[in-house]
Design a protein around this motif. Sequence first.
Motif, mmCIF file in Angstrom:
data_model
loop_
_atom_site.group_PDB
_atom_site.id
_atom_site.type_symbol
_atom_site.label_atom_id
_atom_site.label_comp_id
_atom_site.label_asym_id
_atom_site.label_seq_id
_atom_site.Cartn_x
_atom_site.Cartn_y
_atom_site.Cartn_z
ATOM 1 N N MET A 88 0.823 -1.221 0.000
ATOM 2 C CA MET A 88 0.000 0.000 0.000
ATOM 3 C C MET A 88 0.848 1.258 0.000
ATOM 4 O O MET A 88 0.518 2.255 -0.635
ATOM 5 N N GLU A 89 1.948 1.206 0.728
ATOM 6 C CA GLU A 89 2.811 2.385 0.810
ATOM 7 C C GLU A 89 3.430 2.708 -0.550
ATOM 8 O O GLU A 89 3.454 3.855 -0.985
ATOM 9 N N ARG A 90 3.893 1.661 -1.249
ATOM 10 C CA ARG A 90 4.653 1.890 -2.474
ATOM 11 C C ARG A 90 3.808 1.795 -3.741
ATOM 12 O O ARG A 90 4.230 2.280 -4.787
ATOM 13 N N ASP A 91 2.670 1.105 -3.673
ATOM 14 C CA ASP A 91 1.929 0.838 -4.908
ATOM 15 C C ASP A 91 0.413 0.942 -4.693
ATOM 16 O O ASP A 91 -0.330 0.016 -5.022
ATOM 17 N N PRO A 92 -0.038 2.066 -4.135
ATOM 18 C CA PRO A 92 -1.468 2.144 -3.767
ATOM 19 C C PRO A 92 -2.399 2.007 -4.969
ATOM 20 O O PRO A 92 -3.511 1.491 -4.836
ATOM 21 N N HIS A 93 -1.935 2.447 -6.142
ATOM 22 C CA HIS A 93 -2.831 2.381 -7.303
ATOM 23 C C HIS A 93 -3.083 0.949 -7.752
ATOM 24 O O HIS A 93 -4.117 0.666 -8.351
ATOM 25 N N ALA A 94 -2.150 0.054 -7.474
ATOM 26 C CA ALA A 94 -2.394 -1.348 -7.827
ATOM 27 C C ALA A 94 -3.578 -1.883 -7.036
ATOM 28 O O ALA A 94 -4.391 -2.659 -7.551
ATOM 29 N N LEU A 95 -3.674 -1.453 -5.779
ATOM 30 C CA LEU A 95 -4.815 -1.883 -4.964
ATOM 31 C C LEU A 95 -6.111 -1.283 -5.503
ATOM 32 O O LEU A 95 -7.137 -1.970 -5.610
ATOM 33 N N ILE A 96 -6.049 -0.014 -5.887
ATOM 34 C CA ILE A 96 -7.248 0.627 -6.427
ATOM 35 C C ILE A 96 -7.683 -0.097 -7.705
ATOM 36 O O ILE A 96 -8.866 -0.426 -7.878
ATOM 37 N N GLU A 97 -6.716 -0.393 -8.577
ATOM 38 C CA GLU A 97 -7.086 -1.056 -9.828
ATOM 39 C C GLU A 97 -7.658 -2.453 -9.557
ATOM 40 O O GLU A 97 -8.665 -2.846 -10.150
ATOM 41 N N GLY A 98 -7.031 -3.183 -8.648
ATOM 42 C CA GLY A 98 -7.544 -4.505 -8.295
ATOM 43 C C GLY A 98 -8.963 -4.435 -7.756
ATOM 44 O O GLY A 98 -9.820 -5.254 -8.097
ATOM 45 N N MET A 99 -9.214 -3.429 -6.918
ATOM 46 C CA MET A 99 -10.557 -3.288 -6.364
ATOM 47 C C MET A 99 -11.567 -2.907 -7.434
ATOM 48 O O MET A 99 -12.717 -3.361 -7.416
ATOM 49 N N LEU A 100 -11.146 -2.063 -8.376
ATOM 50 C CA LEU A 100 -12.048 -1.674 -9.465
ATOM 51 C C LEU A 100 -12.465 -2.909 -10.267
ATOM 52 O O LEU A 100 -13.636 -3.078 -10.612
ATOM 53 N N ILE A 101 -11.481 -3.764 -10.555
ATOM 54 C CA ILE A 101 -11.783 -4.962 -11.341
ATOM 55 C C ILE A 101 -12.724 -5.884 -10.563
ATOM 56 O O ILE A 101 -13.703 -6.410 -11.108
ATOM 57 N N ALA A 102 -12.443 -6.050 -9.272
ATOM 58 C CA ALA A 102 -13.325 -6.879 -8.441
ATOM 59 C C ALA A 102 -14.725 -6.284 -8.406
ATOM 60 O O ALA A 102 -15.731 -6.999 -8.533
ATOM 61 N N ALA A 103 -14.810 -4.973 -8.247
ATOM 62 C CA ALA A 103 -16.106 -4.309 -8.168
ATOM 63 C C ALA A 103 -16.878 -4.500 -9.475
ATOM 64 O O ALA A 103 -18.092 -4.727 -9.474
ATOM 65 N N TYR A 104 -16.163 -4.436 -10.589
ATOM 66 C CA TYR A 104 -16.805 -4.647 -11.887
ATOM 67 C C TYR A 104 -17.344 -6.079 -11.986
ATOM 68 O O TYR A 104 -18.483 -6.314 -12.388
ATOM 69 N N ALA A 105 -16.511 -7.036 -11.574
ATOM 70 C CA ALA A 105 -16.911 -8.438 -11.675
ATOM 71 C C ALA A 105 -18.124 -8.739 -10.809
ATOM 72 O O ALA A 105 -18.928 -9.610 -11.138
ATOM 73 N N LEU A 106 -18.249 -8.027 -9.708
ATOM 74 C CA LEU A 106 -19.319 -8.344 -8.755
ATOM 75 C C LEU A 106 -20.482 -7.364 -8.832
ATOM 76 O O LEU A 106 -21.500 -7.546 -8.170
ATOM 77 N N GLY A 107 -20.316 -6.314 -9.616
ATOM 78 C CA GLY A 107 -21.383 -5.323 -9.722
ATOM 79 C C GLY A 107 -21.490 -4.443 -8.488
ATOM 80 O O GLY A 107 -22.590 -4.085 -8.066
ATOM 81 N N ALA A 108 -20.358 -4.126 -7.896
ATOM 82 C CA ALA A 108 -20.364 -3.295 -6.692
ATOM 83 C C ALA A 108 -20.167 -1.827 -7.064
ATOM 84 O O ALA A 108 -19.355 -1.495 -7.914
ATOM 85 N N ARG A 109 -20.912 -0.977 -6.366
ATOM 86 C CA ARG A 109 -20.874 0.445 -6.677
ATOM 87 C C ARG A 109 -20.022 1.204 -5.660
ATOM 88 O O ARG A 109 -19.297 2.118 -5.987
ATOM 89 N N VAL A 110 -20.127 0.778 -4.396
ATOM 90 C CA VAL A 110 -19.404 1.441 -3.318
ATOM 91 C C VAL A 110 -18.525 0.403 -2.629
ATOM 92 O O VAL A 110 -18.960 -0.721 -2.391
ATOM 93 N N ASN A 111 -17.288 0.777 -2.350
ATOM 94 C CA ASN A 111 -16.342 -0.192 -1.808
ATOM 95 C C ASN A 111 -15.476 0.466 -0.742
ATOM 96 O O ASN A 111 -15.266 1.677 -0.770
ATOM 97 N N TYR A 112 -14.993 -0.339 0.183
ATOM 98 C CA TYR A 112 -14.219 0.213 1.298
ATOM 99 C C TYR A 112 -12.886 -0.500 1.460
ATOM 100 O O TYR A 112 -12.777 -1.693 1.198
ATOM 101 N N ILE A 113 -11.902 0.278 1.908
ATOM 102 C CA ILE A 113 -10.615 -0.297 2.316
ATOM 103 C C ILE A 113 -10.542 -0.148 3.829
ATOM 104 O O ILE A 113 -10.451 0.972 4.343
ATOM 105 N N TYR A 114 -10.645 -1.269 4.529
ATOM 106 C CA TYR A 114 -10.585 -1.232 5.998
ATOM 107 C C TYR A 114 -9.138 -1.416 6.433
ATOM 108 O O TYR A 114 -8.575 -2.496 6.327
ATOM 109 N N THR A 115 -8.529 -0.334 6.895
ATOM 110 C CA THR A 115 -7.116 -0.354 7.269
ATOM 111 C C THR A 115 -6.993 -0.280 8.785
ATOM 112 O O THR A 115 -7.749 0.460 9.425
#
Lengths: 197, 453
Positions: B102-129
């Motif tokens: 997360m510190e060095r590559d936060p956008h990879a997490l965002i992109e991964g979440m976007l793809i997951a959200a697309y696959a599942l039809g999710a509109r709102v998503n959270y990162i619980y840190t």
Amino acid sequence: MLNAECFFMSSQFTPNNPLPQEVPVPREMAKFSPEVEAEIERHLAKYPKERSRSAILPLMFIVQRERGWLDPAGVAYLADRLRLRITDIWEVATFYSMIATKPVGKYHVQVCRTLSCKIMGADTITEHCAKRLGIKAGETTEDGKFSLSEVECLGSCGTAPMLQLGFDYHENLTPAKVDSLLDQCSRDEYEFTVKVS
Amino acid sequence: MFIGAIGCEPLQLRRVHLEGSHTLDVYRRNGGYEAIKRVLDGMSPDDVIGEVKKSVLRGRGGAGFPTGMKWSFVPKDSPKPKYVVCNADESEPGTFKDRYLMERDPHALIEGMLIAAYALGARVNYIYTRGEYRYLINIMDAALAEARSAGLLGEKILGSNFSCDIYTHTGAGAYICGEETALLSSLEGLRGHPRMKPPFPAVSGLYACPTVVNNVETLTAVPDIIKMGGEAWQKLGTEKSGGTKVWSVSGHVKRPGVYELPMGYSDMERFIMEDCQGIANGRQLKAVIPGGSSVYIMPARDIVGKSVKMDYEGLVAGGSMVGSGGFIVMDETVDIFESTKNLTEFYKHESCGWCTPCREGTDWLVKVFKRIARGEGQPEDAQLLLDLCDNIEGKSFCPLGDAAAWPIQSAIKKFPEDFRKHLVGIAERAVVGTTSSPVATREGTAREALPTV
Ligand SMILES: Cc1cc2nc3c(=O)[nH]c(=O)nc-3n(C[C@H](O)[C@H](O)[C@H](O)COP(=O)(O)O)c2cc1C
Ligand code: SF4
Ligand code: FES
């Protein structure tokens, strides 16, 4: 085989000690500046309207930042803001170790005590802090400036031993490094890098 | 501290050393957001889930559940909103890989979440840190803001019909909130107590809506799976453990760090002695806890010369588990009684108090450990600890109870001598005049000796 030793209830929650601490009744409600209110609004906007309770932890951190700890007036504010009962706020506050239901020092020194740090010398660091500050882990100095805590793994195991000062990470510690940190704090020259937003 | 790949080209870690690796610009210049573009350009949600299934990606949070299968459990026809929640609670002692991702590559997490959200039809998503990782929340917030202003989050992403947003959320210091149902309770603003399964979160999770909870490393693997194709990604690893895995190495090695290894890397001895540059201070290897504090401890004799493969099957065969990949190395100076006591204190502190076996059991375990440490150990105490574990394991409401029992059970089994030396016989103590503990006065208790290995 169950040994007789286990037959007694643990002392954690014996009838004489139903709660770890008293629950103070708030007599006033905290007030915040328009900027802080706007910040709180931004947090509330992350969650569905009817689910504003979700914002309870983010808002507790803001109250702590503004007031030093989650004091009774802050609890009253949160109950009012989130349309919850005082006990709802307390119930959550007492579950989480980072929510301060008692005043904490301006400089909260939190030394990791878990295995990777322990085998890399965490005890030396804790003892060094305790000696310098004249308090034991779990205590606050009389002037309210320093608190010392032993905490569980903070994800710095590869750079052990470590401590967290406020939200700042300090890793690969030696007693000399700790001295230099505490010196800066004593002189009020320490600048916190990580801030709650 | 070392951060890098061994035995394969860096994949998860390929951007971490670039200057400004946390910025959108650097991420994009290095292949970032190409996967979501490809997805939006013509893959259906089922295509995406299909690729993830083919990749044999297994959850990196600890349980190793196949990610594609988990995603396919989300009901398609549900009228309720769906949620993707990233588990960035990373609190398993010995684990720090998610932090660096997360510190060095936060956008990879965002992109991964976007793809997951697309696959599942999710509109709102959270990162619980976890709350202590406040600086990471700030980094993620900045990255999310950048992505939002570049049209990668929000309405009609990259000109498609897909709209999606991601928000950060903070924990506040509770290991149990890493357990997915406790995490969801916490995200709803409650105490972080686990919930009954079933229903599984995929059916009834956040706000009683279908929810997928995935670890950071699981989600950051997804963009590469889409870009390379699931099959090619799987082939980096083994048939049953696809891809690469990021390990957090701590303790007495010369070079601790974050290591990306292909699944099936062979072998653990070489990893410790060569890749991590061996044991510091010229000492001998004593034990390894390979997958975070909750897994079985491995004595050196089960590692040296044993060709233990570093993947899900290999570690089970070697007597432990991949878990979270928190690889804790201990040299000969470590007393396994002490190290086990340390971890037991952790579990006692983190027991959420919901169910009796774990709440009371971990408390008693610590009491017994402390009494032994005071020098009041007795021969039957090893059996007492095992009995307590037996009353917790499999009888608790959530896996934290098992996680508290396993380290003790395996430590007593693998290192009986480290326990034995603390368990002086009562008779001997009477001779040296030490006061006996209350247990010593009990009549008729079976005085079992240490179990033999
Ligand atoms: C006590 C406990 C603590 C856990 N802590 C974490 C954690 O810190 N991070 C994490 O990703 N998963 C953690 N898990 C696993 C989660 O419950 C869940 O399996 C995981 O987030 C699913 O994501 P994955 O399939 O991508 O691994 C924990 C589980 C238990 C029982
Ligand atoms: S096993 Fe422990 S952590 Fe899990 S629900 Fe029971 S008390 Fe809570
Ligand atoms: S054990 Fe101290 S940071 Fe992990």
